[in-house]
Enzyme design. Structure first.
Site: not given
Length: 397
Positions: A236-237
């Site tokens: 996600d990051f």
């Protein structure tokens, strides 16, 4: 003697600057939460039809709330979407549960994908890859199994998807539940996590948590699709980082993500927070070194000493006032994120808050001293920068 004096004053100035910065973050986050969260979602007919959404639901195993959580996706108030369930093992009990829901709601476009495609070490990416490739719509929502949706949540997320925005995500929070573990979970996600998440949104810092995240498929494809992130556990990051680096913007939507796991425990939450800390240490080590100063007790201790050195203040009263103001600020933040009073008493909040604040430094230290990451039945080790390597299980004799 003089160099020692300068060193002491240098550290004192550093702690006081940290004190001012962190309290500024408190004020920014609290003000932004009042303005941003829980706005009424516009249900009036749009001038242009809403785009279709592919919803990816990676599943592994069954917990007591899974059926009711998944059912909220079948009842979304949105004109065009498809539900694509992803299960790694065709014998997983989640398969039977998904099939029963598809039978109950035959009018909903829902499909089940089993087996996955290995594109890296991240099991979530591998699990979702076949469904991602089969998706039909320009928007892709990745939603973890424990998320519960209001019927207007997807509409809220799509309405934040402006022409220059490619990623809309929900701020992590938690459903109401009973027991101390539920209090601890709600206190953490409604105070320290919410504070950093909302401040990061205002300051345009990547604090993206992908438990409920809507992305433009074209922006994902610019980055190489989901497969490009298969070697990262914190996909996600890195998805957010890559999308933003290409000129797109990301936004937090109005409604928080409601985590509703059916098996809450203090140990499980602390293990999860420790895993997140290990990921941060590998991804952004320089920033993580300053992370203890974002916590109430270490910051208060350092600032109280600094106030004594620079201002002649009494350290103990300074520290106690700091802790009291932090506690009151967190109570206001939780009420704002909850959109009202939390489902427990002020005494329960106090106990949960003290526990959360006291555990925070130890969770970070545990992450520093043991870099191995356990995720369900697998273990991983991270390189600097965030790439992961799966560790082979140890043989038992």
């Amino acid at each position: 003697m003089m160099p020692m004096v300068y060193t002491v004053y240098g550290f004192a100035i550093f702690f006081m600057l940290a004190f001012v910065v962190v309290w500024s973050i408190h004020i920014i986050a609290l003000a932004y939460s009042k303005w941003k969260l829980h706005r009424t979602v516009d249900r009036s007919p749009p001038e242009q039809p809403y785009p279709g959404v592919t919803i990816l639901k990676p599943l592994t195993g069954v917990d007591p709330n899974l059926f009711s959580n998944l059912e909220t996706f079948f009842t979304l108030d949105y004109p065009l979407f498809e539900l694509l369930f992803c299960v790694e093992d065709e014998h997983d009990p989640a398969v039977m549960l998904v099939n029963s829901l598809m039978h109950k709601y035959p009018h909903v476009d829902a499909r089940l994908f089993t087996g996955g495609i290995r594109v890296g070490v991240n099991p979530k990416i591998n699990n979702m890859q076949p469904a991602y490739l089969a998706g039909n719509y320009p928007l892709v929502l990745v939603s973890d199994s424990g998320i519960r949706m209001r019927d207007d949540t997807l509409l809220d997320m799509v309405q934040h998807m402006r022409d220059d925005v490619a990623l809309v995500h929900q701020m992590p929070f938690a459903c109401d539940a009973e027991g101390f573990a539920a209090v601890y979970e709600k206190v953490f996600f409604g105070t320290s996590q919410a504070r950093m998440y909302l401040a990061a949104e205002v300051l345009r810092i990547n604090c993206h948590v992908g438990m409920s995240s809507l992305a433009r498929r074209c922006a994902l494809e610019e980055c190489g699709g989901l497969a490009a992130f298969g070697d990262y556990l914190a996909e996600d990051f890195f998805i957010a980082k890559e999308i933003v680096s290409r000129g797109w913007k990301m936004r937090v939507c109005t409604l928080p993500a409601l985590q509703n796991s059916g098996t809450r425990s203090v140990g499980a939450l602390q293990a999860r927070l420790t895993r997140w800390a290990r990921l941060r240490i590998a991804m952004i080590p320089t920033t993580t070194l300053l992370e203890p100063l974002s916590e109430c007790l270490p910051l208060g201790a350092g600032a109280a000493w600094a106030a004594g050195q620079l201002l002649g203040a009494e350290p103990l009263p300074f520290f106690l006032v700091h802790v009291l103001m932090w506690f009151l600020s967190d109570w206001l933040m939780l009420r704002s994120v909850q959109n009202g009073s939390p489902p427990f008493t002020k005494v329960q909040f106090l106990v949960g808050w003290i526990w959360s604040e006291c555990c925070a430094p130890f969770i970070l230290f545990a992450a520093f001293f043991n870099p191995e990451i356990s995720w369900r039945t697998r273990s991983y080790r991270l390189d600097w920068g965030g790439k992961a390597h799966e560790l082979k299980p140890k043989l038992k004799f």
